[in-house]
Design an enzyme around this catalytic site. Structure first.
Site: not given
Ligand code: GLN
Length: 515
Positions: A76, A151, A175
Site C-alpha cells: 500500500k 482504503s 481498511s
C-alpha cells in the site's frame, strides 16, 4: 496467473517447476494487461522486482532458501520503502520518496519477499471506496463499475486480479477488512501492537495497524509470521511472543466457542449477506463448534466514536504537511505576489476611507493591514489548500473542532470514555466465547460514485469494522462466496478475537474457507 497463492508458488519452486523470475514475469503480465483499466498500482517496480527475483534464483541454485523466497508482494502506498515513492494517494506527497524502510519491509525483504509495486489507496487512508485518492479511483476487478472498498482498495484489488500473491494494507477502521470483503480476498487486521507501525504514514496512531492480505489463510498466516513482533522503533509495538501462525491452521473447530453478536445482525444488514453467513454458521456447528448469541451493547456508538477519535488524531498527525517540513509547497513567488496585491488593495481602500473621513472604516482597515497574514503563514495555508483533497480537509476540520477548547470535553473526552466501554464489551464477551463471527460489511461492494457525495452514508459502511480498532482486537475477513442477487460481487465474513489471539482467527478462518 498460474500460481495464485504463495503456497502454490512455493511448492512449484520446491519442485523446480518455476523460478522467482517467472513468477515476477507472470505478475507483470497481469499488471500490463489490466492496470490501466483498474488503476491498482501507483507505481510498478518491474526493474527492481526482476532484479531481486534473479538474485533469489541464483541463491536458490546455491541452496539458499528463505521462508518467503518467491513471494510477490504489493505494498500500500502509505508504507515506506527506501528510495521509492510514498504518495499516500495525495497530491501533498506526490513527489516524496521514503528515506528509510518500514520495519515490515525490512523484515519481509530479509525473508525473501519481492516487492512488485505500490498500490493505490484513499488519500492518507481516509475513505472506504478508494475514491478519495489523488490518483483517481481503483476499480473492483470483479466488476469495474464497482468500488474495491478502501482504503487499502488497491492492495485488495491487486491480490484479486492476480497481480501479486499477497499484499500489505493498513487498517485504522476497516481498511484491510472491508476491501478484502469487497474484492473476495483474505485480509487480517492484527492486534494493535502486534506489528510495528514504524514506516507507516500515520493517520490515527492509536488505531493504525499494518496487516497482510492474500488468497489463502495460509498465506496470510505466513506473512504474519514474518511481520509480527516487538520493534524498538515503535514504542507501541508489544513485547508479546510470536507463535507460528501456520501451525494453528489445521486445528478445526470442534469445541470452539463462537459468538454471534446480536448488534451485528440487526437492521441494516443486507439479506443476501445474512443468508450466506447463516449457511456458514450452520456448517461450523455441524463441524462441532459451539455457537451462541452474545451482546456487545455499545456497538451502536462505534461509528460516531471512531469518527471523532480518528479525525482528532488525524488533525494532529497531518499538521506536519505544511510545505516546509513535509509535503507539497505552494509557489513562494505566487504567494508573495498575492500578499502584496492584497496589501495594495487594502491600502487603496484605506486612502479612500481617509479622504472620505469614514473613521470607523479607517480603523477597521488599519487593523486588517496590521493583522495581514505573514508570508510564512500564507505559505502554509496555500500549500495545504493545494495539497489536500476534500475528504482530508473535512477530517482535519472535524478533528480540530472536536479538540478545540470548549468542545474537547463534549466530543473528544466523551469519545475516549465510550471507547473504553466498547473495549470492555469485548473483554466481557471473550470470557464467554473464543471468537466472534460477524458480517464484514452491511452490503456488498457499491457502485463508483454511489456514496462519494454523502460522507455519512460512506462512514456508516464501517459499522462492523471500526469497533475492532477502537478495542485494539484482531479481525480477519475471509471470502464466503458471491452475493445471491449479484453473483459478480464477493461477500466476506469477519472473525474477531482476543488481543494477540490471531491464531484462533486464522484457525477458524481456514476452517470456514474449507467448509
Ligand atoms: N473507512 C475508514 C475511514 O475512512 C477506515 C479507514 C482505514 O481503516 N484507514 O476512516
Amino acid at each position: 496467473m498460474e500460481y495464485r497463492t504463495f503456497g502454490a508458488a512455493r511448492r512449484a519452486l520446491d519442485q523446480n517447476e518455476t523460478t522467482c523470475e517467472a513468477l515476477v514475469s507472470a505478475c507483470l503480465d497481469r499488471i500490463r494487461a489490466d492496470n490501466d483499466r483498474l488503476n491498482i498500482f501507483t507505481y510498478v517496480d518491474d526493474g527492481g522486482a526482476l532484479h531481486h527475483a534473479r538474485y533469489l534464483d541464483s541463491m536458490r541454485e546455491k541452496g539458499h532458501e528463505r521462508p518467503l523466497t518467491g513471494l510477490i508482494l504489493a505494498v500500500k502506498d502509505n508504507i515506506c520503502i527506501k528510495g521509492r515513492q510514498v504518495t499516500c494517494g495525495s497530491q501533498m506527497l506526490d513527489d516524496f520518496e521514503s528515506l528509510y524502510d518500514a520495519t515490515v519491509i525490512e523484515k519481509l525483504r530479509d525473508a525473501g519477499a519481492i516487492f512488485i509495486g505500490k498500490t493505490n489507496c484513499d488519500e492518507f487512508a481516509m475513505g472506504s471506496s478508494n475514491e478519495t485518492s489523488h490518483h483517481g479511483p481503483t476499480k473492483n476487478p470483479h466488476d469495474d463499475a464497482y468500488v474495491p472498498g478502501g482504503s487499502s482498495g488497491g492492495s485488495a484489488a491487486a491480490v484479486a486480479a492476480g497481480m501479486c500473491h499477497a499484499a500489505l494494507g493498513s487498517d485504522t477502521g476497516g481498511s484491510i477488512r472491508q476491501p478484502a470483503a469487497f474484492c473476495g480476498v483474505v485480509g487480517l487486521k492484527p492486534t494493535y501492537g502486534r506489528v510495528s507501525r514504524y514506516g507507516l504514514v500515520a493517520y490515527a496512531s492509536s488505531l493504525d495497524v499494518i496487516g497482510p492480505m492474500g488468497h489463502s489463510v495460509e498465506d496470510v498466516a505466513t506473512l504474519l509470521n514474518a511481520i509480527a513482533g516487538v520493534d524498538p522503533n515503535d514504542a507501541t509495538s508489544a513485547p508479546v511472543e510470536v507463535p507460528d501462525y501456520t501451525a494453528a491452521l489445521d486445528g478445526g473447530v470442534t469445541g470452539l466457542r463462537i459468538g454471534l453478536p446480536t448488534e451485528y445482525f440487526a437492521e441494516g444488514l443486507d439479506d443476501g449477506i445474512r443468508a450466506l453467513i447463516q449457511e456458514k454458521v450452520d456448517a461450523l456447528e455441524a463441524e462441532g463448534a459451539e455457537v451462541r448469541e452474545v451482546s456487545l451493547p455499545h456497538t451502536k456508538y462505534g461509528v460516531a466514536t471512531y469518527y471523532i477519535l480518528a479525525t482528532a488524531e488525524a488533525s494532529s498527525n497531518l499538521a506536519r504537511y505544511d510545505g516546509i517540513r513535509y509535503g507539497h509547497r505552494a509557489d513562494l513567488q505566487d504567494v508573495q505576489r498575492s500578499l502584496v496585491e492584497e496589501r495594495e488593495t487594502m491600502q487603496e481602500a484605506l486612502a479612500a476611507a481617509e479622504a472620505d473621513g469614514r473613521d470607523d472604516r479607517v480603523t477597521a482597515l488599519r487593523q486588517e493591514i496590521d493583522e495581514q497574514e505573514t508570508l510564512l503563514n500564507r505559505l502554509y495555508t496555500q500549500s495545504r489548500t493545494e495539497g489536500f483533497g476534500d475528504e482530508v480537509k473535512r477530517r482535519i476540520m472535524l478533528g480540530t473542532y472536536v479538540l478545540s477548547s470548549g468542545y474537547y470535553d463534549a466530543y473528544y473526552a466523551k469519545a475516549q470514555r465510550v471507547r473504553t466501554l466498547i473495549r470492555n464489551d469485548f473483554d466481557q464477551v471473550f470470557e464467554e466465547v473464543d471468537v466472534l463471527l460477524t458480517p464484514a460489511t452491511p452490503t456488498p461492494a457499491f457502485k463508483l460514485g454511489e456514496k462519494i457525495g454523502d460522507p455519512l452514508a460512506m462512514y456508516l459502511n464501517d459499522i462492523y469494522t471500526v469497533t475492532a480498532n477502537l478495542a485494539g482486537v484482531p479481525g480477519l475477513v475471509v471470502p464466503i462466496g458471491t452475493h445471491p442477487d449479484a453473483p459478480h460481487l464477493p461477500v466476506g465474513l469477519q472473525l474477531l478475537g482476543r488481543h494477540f489471539d490471531e491464531a484462533h482467527l486464522l484457525q477458524v478462518g481456514d476452517a470456514v474457507m474449507n467448509l
